[in-house]
Design a protein around this motif. Structure first.
Motif, PDB file in Angstrom:
ATOM      1  N   SER A   1       0.825  -1.207   0.000  1.00 15.06           N
ATOM      2  CA  SER A   1       0.000   0.000   0.000  1.00 15.06           C
ATOM      3  C   SER A   1       0.861   1.259   0.000  1.00 15.06           C
ATOM      4  CB  SER A   1      -0.927   0.003   1.211  1.00 15.06           C
ATOM      5  OG  SER A   1      -0.184  -0.022   2.426  1.00 15.06           O
ATOM      6  N   VAL A   2       2.125   1.138   0.435  1.00 17.86           N
ATOM      7  CA  VAL A   2       3.028   2.294   0.464  1.00 17.86           C
ATOM      8  C   VAL A   2       3.297   2.820  -0.941  1.00 17.86           C
ATOM      9  CG1 VAL A   2       5.374   3.031   1.061  1.00 17.86           C
ATOM     10  CG2 VAL A   2       4.099   1.565   2.615  1.00 17.86           C
ATOM     11  N   VAL A   3       3.281   1.926  -1.938  1.00 15.66           N
ATOM     12  CA  VAL A   3       3.522   2.344  -3.325  1.00 15.66           C
ATOM     13  C   VAL A   3       2.205   2.392  -4.101  1.00 15.66           C
ATOM     14  CG1 VAL A   3       5.906   1.572  -3.374  1.00 15.66           C
ATOM     15  CG2 VAL A   3       4.085  -0.040  -3.985  1.00 15.66           C
ATOM     16  N   ALA A   4       1.111   2.557  -3.371  1.00 17.59           N
ATOM     17  CA  ALA A   4      -0.217   2.775  -3.951  1.00 17.59           C
ATOM     18  C   ALA A   4      -0.745   1.576  -4.728  1.00 17.59           C
ATOM     19  CB  ALA A   4      -0.219   4.011  -4.847  1.00 17.59           C
ATOM     20  N   MET A   5      -0.251   0.376  -4.437  1.00 22.12           N
ATOM     21  CA  MET A   5      -0.868  -0.790  -5.035  1.00 22.12           C
ATOM     22  C   MET A   5      -2.203  -1.056  -4.344  1.00 22.12           C
ATOM     23  SD  MET A   5       0.270  -4.760  -5.122  1.00 22.12           S
ATOM     24  CE  MET A   5      -1.098  -5.909  -5.234  1.00 22.12           C
ATOM     25  N   PRO A   6      -3.259  -1.320  -5.103  1.00 22.10           N
ATOM     26  CA  PRO A   6      -4.591  -1.491  -4.481  1.00 22.10           C
ATOM     27  C   PRO A   6      -4.773  -2.849  -3.819  1.00 22.10           C
ATOM     28  CG  PRO A   6      -4.765  -1.761  -6.857  1.00 22.10           C
ATOM     29  CD  PRO A   6      -3.332  -1.341  -6.573  1.00 22.10           C
ATOM     30  N   ASP A   7      -3.953  -3.131  -2.828  1.00 26.04           N
ATOM     31  CA  ASP A   7      -4.101  -4.379  -2.081  1.00 26.04           C
ATOM     32  C   ASP A   7      -5.204  -4.200  -1.039  1.00 26.04           C
ATOM     33  OD1 ASP A   7      -2.591  -2.609  -0.471  1.00 26.04           O
ATOM     34  OD2 ASP A   7      -1.947  -4.281   0.759  1.00 26.04           O
ATOM     35  N   LEU A   8      -5.360  -5.180  -0.186  1.00 29.96           N
ATOM     36  CA  LEU A   8      -6.444  -5.150   0.794  1.00 29.96           C
ATOM     37  C   LEU A   8      -6.334  -3.944   1.723  1.00 29.96           C
ATOM     38  CD1 LEU A   8      -8.900  -6.378   2.134  1.00 29.96           C
ATOM     39  CD2 LEU A   8      -7.398  -7.962   3.349  1.00 29.96           C
ATOM     40  N   LEU A   9      -5.135  -3.677   2.229  1.00 30.27           N
ATOM     41  CA  LEU A   9      -4.974  -2.548   3.151  1.00 30.27           C
ATOM     42  C   LEU A   9      -5.214  -1.217   2.448  1.00 30.27           C
ATOM     43  CD1 LEU A   9      -4.234  -1.462   5.930  1.00 30.27           C
ATOM     44  CD2 LEU A   9      -1.826  -1.548   5.260  1.00 30.27           C
ATOM     45  N   LYS A  10      -4.710  -1.076   1.217  1.00 26.20           N
ATOM     46  CA  LYS A  10      -4.904   0.185   0.486  1.00 26.20           C
ATOM     47  C   LYS A  10      -6.380   0.415   0.199  1.00 26.20           C
ATOM     48  CE  LYS A  10      -3.333   3.774  -1.858  1.00 26.20           C
ATOM     49  NZ  LYS A  10      -4.606   4.364  -2.316  1.00 26.20           N
ATOM     50  N   GLN A  11      -7.090  -0.626  -0.202  1.00 23.66           N
ATOM     51  CA  GLN A  11      -8.513  -0.483  -0.460  1.00 23.66           C
ATOM     52  C   GLN A  11      -9.273  -0.130   0.818  1.00 23.66           C
ATOM     53  OE1 GLN A  11      -8.726   0.001  -3.601  1.00 23.66           O
ATOM     54  NE2 GLN A  11     -10.010  -1.662  -4.326  1.00 23.66           N
ATOM     55  N   ALA A  12      -8.863  -0.736   1.929  1.00 22.14           N
ATOM     56  CA  ALA A  12      -9.501  -0.415   3.202  1.00 22.14           C
ATOM     57  C   ALA A  12      -9.238   1.039   3.593  1.00 22.14           C
ATOM     58  CB  ALA A  12      -8.998  -1.359   4.295  1.00 22.14           C
ATOM     59  N   THR A  13      -8.015   1.492   3.363  1.00 19.60           N
ATOM     60  CA  THR A  13      -7.675   2.890   3.676  1.00 19.60           C
ATOM     61  C   THR A  13      -8.466   3.851   2.803  1.00 19.60           C
ATOM     62  OG1 THR A  13      -5.437   2.181   4.276  1.00 19.60           O
ATOM     63  CG2 THR A  13      -5.779   4.525   3.902  1.00 19.60           C
ATOM     64  N   ASP A  14      -8.580   3.518   1.509  1.00 17.61           N
ATOM     65  CA  ASP A  14      -9.363   4.371   0.606  1.00 17.61           C
ATOM     66  C   ASP A  14     -10.835   4.387   1.015  1.00 17.61           C
ATOM     67  OD1 ASP A  14      -7.070   4.868  -0.783  1.00 17.61           O
ATOM     68  OD2 ASP A  14      -7.531   3.537  -2.463  1.00 17.61           O
TER      69      ASP A  14
END
Length: 225
Positions: A169-182
């Motif tokens: 998620s640090v490099v803006a890949m839409p993984d589970l954590l990034k999607q949850a943060t969004d």
């Protein structure tokens, strides 16, 4: 009541569920890719360290030591943000896969080395006496025996890699954590993060139990000997 309305808001969880599922798919793909490439690379690095000419052995030792010592986050940032300065631009998914694979390969190499070295030397001598070529002896005699020792720690490393996919998620890949943060930012509620935590728990907990089972079975096999 405020606690549940804030962190366990059912309406928010339902609305964010499709985003979390998309993130879960990306997380699973990233983890599988890293495990495949890291596992193959680790085995090759192990064999290079044990049986290659001295310069290659030293290079393998250097690789293993460096990537065992470096945090995955640092490796990921260097790959994603530093490589473009030398003309190499990788996508977020490719960068995360490469970073996780490199670190997993280093740990896999050490686990495999320990497993191979645990095989009695008499097995090597017997294979040589039968006239088996080196790679045939390794594939049919040595590695199957080493596999019993290395499966539990390798499985544990795979679980760790799946947990470390959250760093993508640090490099803006839409993984589970990034999607949850969004989803949290979109809905102004932290419930999606709780949903992501529950999803991580749902698919990682069985793997954790599998590691424990394999460790116990390995202990029983050693005791039986």
């Amino acid at each position: 009541m405020d606690l549940f309305a804030t962190f366990f808001n059912w309406d928010v969880l339902v609305r964010s569920f499709p985003m979390l599922m998309r993130g879960l798919v990306n997380t699973l793909l990233l983890g599988c890719a890293a495990i495949v490439f890291g596992g193959i690379g680790g085995l090759l690095m192990c064999l290079m360290r044990l049986y290659a000419p001295k310069p290659l052995r030293l290079a393998a030792v250097g690789f293993i030591d460096i990537f065992r010592a470096m945090p995955i986050l640092v490796v990921l940032i260097l790959i994603y943000y530093a490589l473009p300065f030398v003309g190499i631009r990788l996508s977020a998914f490719t960068s995360a896969t490469l970073a996780l694979s490199l670190v997993l390969a280093a740990f896999t190499a050490e686990v495999c080395r320990a497993g191979i070295e645990s095989v009695p030397k008499g097995q090597f001598e017997a294979a040589s006496a039968l006239g088996l070529p080196f790679w045939t002896a390794m594939r049919k005699v040595i590695l199957p025996q080493a596999l019993r020792t290395v499966v539990p720690p390798l499985t544990s490393n795979c679980v760790s890699i799946y947990k470390d996919t959250a760093l993508a998620s640090v490099v803006a890949m839409p993984d589970l954590l990034k999607q949850a943060t969004d989803a949290q930012a979109l809905m102004a509620n932290p419930s999606p993060l709780i949903g992501a935590a529950l999803i991580y728990l749902a698919f990682l907990w069985p793997l954790v139990r599998l590691v424990s089972y394999l460790e116990e079975r390995g202990k029983r096999q050693l005791t039986a000997r």
